[in-house]
Structure formats: C-alpha cells, structure tokens
Write an enzyme that holds these catalytic residues in place. Structure first.
Site, PDB file in Angstrom:
ATOM      1  N   LEU A 187     148.835 109.134  29.926  1.00 51.86           N
ATOM      2  CA  LEU A 187     150.013 109.565  30.687  1.00 51.86           C
ATOM      3  C   LEU A 187     150.995 108.406  30.646  1.00 51.86           C
ATOM      4  CD1 LEU A 187     148.425 111.271  33.857  1.00 51.86           C
ATOM      5  CD2 LEU A 187     149.539 112.402  31.930  1.00 51.86           C
ATOM      6  N   ASP A 188     152.283 108.727  30.670  1.00 54.03           N
ATOM      7  CA  ASP A 188     153.291 107.663  30.701  1.00 54.03           C
ATOM      8  C   ASP A 188     153.153 106.870  31.989  1.00 54.03           C
ATOM      9  OD1 ASP A 188     154.258 108.761  28.373  1.00 54.03           O
ATOM     10  OD2 ASP A 188     155.816 109.930  29.391  1.00 54.03           O
ATOM     11  N   SER A 189     153.682 105.667  31.966  1.00 55.30           N
ATOM     12  CA  SER A 189     153.617 104.811  33.156  1.00 55.30           C
ATOM     13  C   SER A 189     154.225 105.501  34.381  1.00 55.30           C
ATOM     14  CB  SER A 189     154.346 103.507  32.840  1.00 55.30           C
ATOM     15  OG  SER A 189     154.665 102.841  34.009  1.00 55.30           O
ATOM     16  N   HIS A 213     154.901 111.878  24.687  1.00 50.00           N
ATOM     17  CA  HIS A 213     156.012 112.203  25.604  1.00 50.00           C
ATOM     18  C   HIS A 213     156.411 113.679  25.527  1.00 50.00           C
ATOM     19  CE1 HIS A 213     157.631 107.762  25.615  1.00 50.00           C
ATOM     20  NE2 HIS A 213     156.511 107.914  26.296  1.00 50.00           N
ATOM     21  N   LYS A 272     158.655 115.501  28.327  1.00 47.09           N
ATOM     22  CA  LYS A 272     160.010 114.922  28.392  1.00 47.09           C
ATOM     23  C   LYS A 272     160.815 115.326  27.152  1.00 47.09           C
ATOM     24  CE  LYS A 272     158.496 110.970  31.116  1.00 47.09           C
ATOM     25  NZ  LYS A 272     158.002 109.598  31.048  1.00 47.09           N
TER      26      LYS A 272
END
Ligand code: URA
Length: 229
Positions: free
Chosen positions: A101-103, A185, A188
């Site tokens: 998962l992204d930060s 990503h 997004k």
C-alpha cells in the site's frame, strides 16, 4: 525436526549466541523437560520457553496500516515492520507484506514469512479482490462506474487495459472501488485517467479479510485457512 538453537534463532528469539545462552540457562523445555542441549533435534511443537509455546512456525498477520508507514524493507522513513514485535522482525525467513500500500494509504495489509503464500496471493493470475474506500478532490461525474467496469480503461504507461472494476458511489466525493488486480498506484491512476484526484485512500478488504475490530496500527495473527482464494 531441526536443531533446537536453529529453530529458536530462525524465530527471532535472539542471535545464535543469545539463544544458546537461553538454552544453557534452563529456560527451554522439550516435551516439558528442560533441555540444555543446543544441538538436540526437536519438533517446533514440542518446545516451550519459560513454559510458553513458541511463536507459530509460519506467521500470517493482518495489520491495520496507519498513514505514513512504508511497505518496504529498505526505504527511508517509517517502515511498516517497525509496528511488529522486535522478535517477529528478526525472523528468518523475513516477514514481508503481501503486496503493497502507498505510504498515504491506510487499511488492511497482510504480512507473512510464507513465501509461497505471498507469491500465490500476489500472482496476477489469481485475481484477488481488493476493496478500497476513496475520497476524491472533485465530484464524480456519473460516468466513472461504467468506464471502470468496461475493461477498456488504459492507464498511462501501461500496455493493457484495466480489468473490469466495480465502483459504487457513496456520495459525489466518496466511493468504494473493487479491483481484482494490483497494479502500481492503481486506484490513484484510475481516477487520474478520468480527470479526478484521490485525496484519501483506505483499503477495507483484501480477499475476504477485513479490518474487523482492529484499530489503526493494531494487528492479529490469522491462519492460512482463514484466507479464501
Ligand atoms: N491503489 C493506489 O493507488 N494506492 C494504493 O496504496 C493501493 C491501490
């Protein structure tokens, strides 16, 4: 069966030397009998330390990932592994996240030291379902659900369209998105492709695994059989 000191070292109970001292000092029992023989060949299930059973041979963890933690072993910044007990961080093979998962994404992330399981759950062929809650910068236009489900949405730099994904609008700025892929990503980039911007992203579900009653930063051990895939 494996050597007593080797089993304990691989589970993170200490360096080889520390584990040998633990054994020599009488903290370790095999089938209820204290063993001071570091080389004794034993089964994991028969070992106790100060009367307590060992950590599981294989760990599968579900963690509620907080904001600003990085799913990487070597990035600068706060690593997601730092949330886990130090002993688990010392295990060999290492515990790794199942996908990333992204930060700035929160929510369900699974971690394991079972390489085969990790591989199976991240394989693009398995089409594991992931459900995200998305908050957007601009209101939904009403066309996004159809575009996402069409199976024709191309993301910049990719050579294949996204597989059909299900968008459910909650209100003009909030939606859930259900994906069966895990591209870089992806959520997004999907919203960027329809001219919008994700301002908040939370994963509610990975396969059948949900947050349940975990609070941000909390985790629990699950069994392989708990994951349906
Ligand atoms: N899609 C994203 O854009 N980010 C994540 O962290 C997960 C899915």
């Amino acid at each position: 069966m494996d050597r007593l000191d080797r089993i304990l070292t691989s589970l993170g109970y200490g360096s080889r030397k520390e584990v040998q001292n633990l054994i020599k000092n009488g903290h370790v029992a095999v089938c209820g009998v204290v063993s001071k023989d570091v080389k004794q060949k034993v089964n994991h299930a028969d070992i106790t330390i100060d009367g307590e059973p060992l950590d599981p041979q294989t760990l599968i963890i579900v963690l509620y990932k907080p904001m600003h933690y990085v799913c990487s072993h070597d990035d600068a910044g706060r690593l997601i592994y730092s949330i886990l007990p130090p002993r688990w961080q010392r295990r060999n093979p290492k515990i790794s996240t199942i996908g990333r998962l992204d930060s700035d994404t929160t929510g369900v992330i699974l971690l394991t030291d079972d390489g085969a399981l990790n591989h199976a759950l991240t394989s693009p062929r398995k089409h594991i379902t992931k459900v995200y809650e998305v908050t957007l910068a601009s209101p939904l236009q009403g066309v996004e659900a159809e575009i996402f489900s069409s199976g024709t949405l191309m993301l910049r730099g990719d050579d294949k369209p996204c597989m059909s994904a299900k968008l459910t609008m909650i209100d003009p700025y909030n939606a859930t998105v259900e994906l069966t892929e895990g591209r870089y990503h992806q959520v997004k980039r999907m919203f960027a492709a329809v001219g919008n911007k994700v301002v908040k992203l939370h994963r509610k579900q990975f396969a059948n695994i949900e947050i349940g009653d975990l609070q941000e930063g909390q985790y629990k051990i699950i069994r392989k059989e708990d994951i349906l895939f």
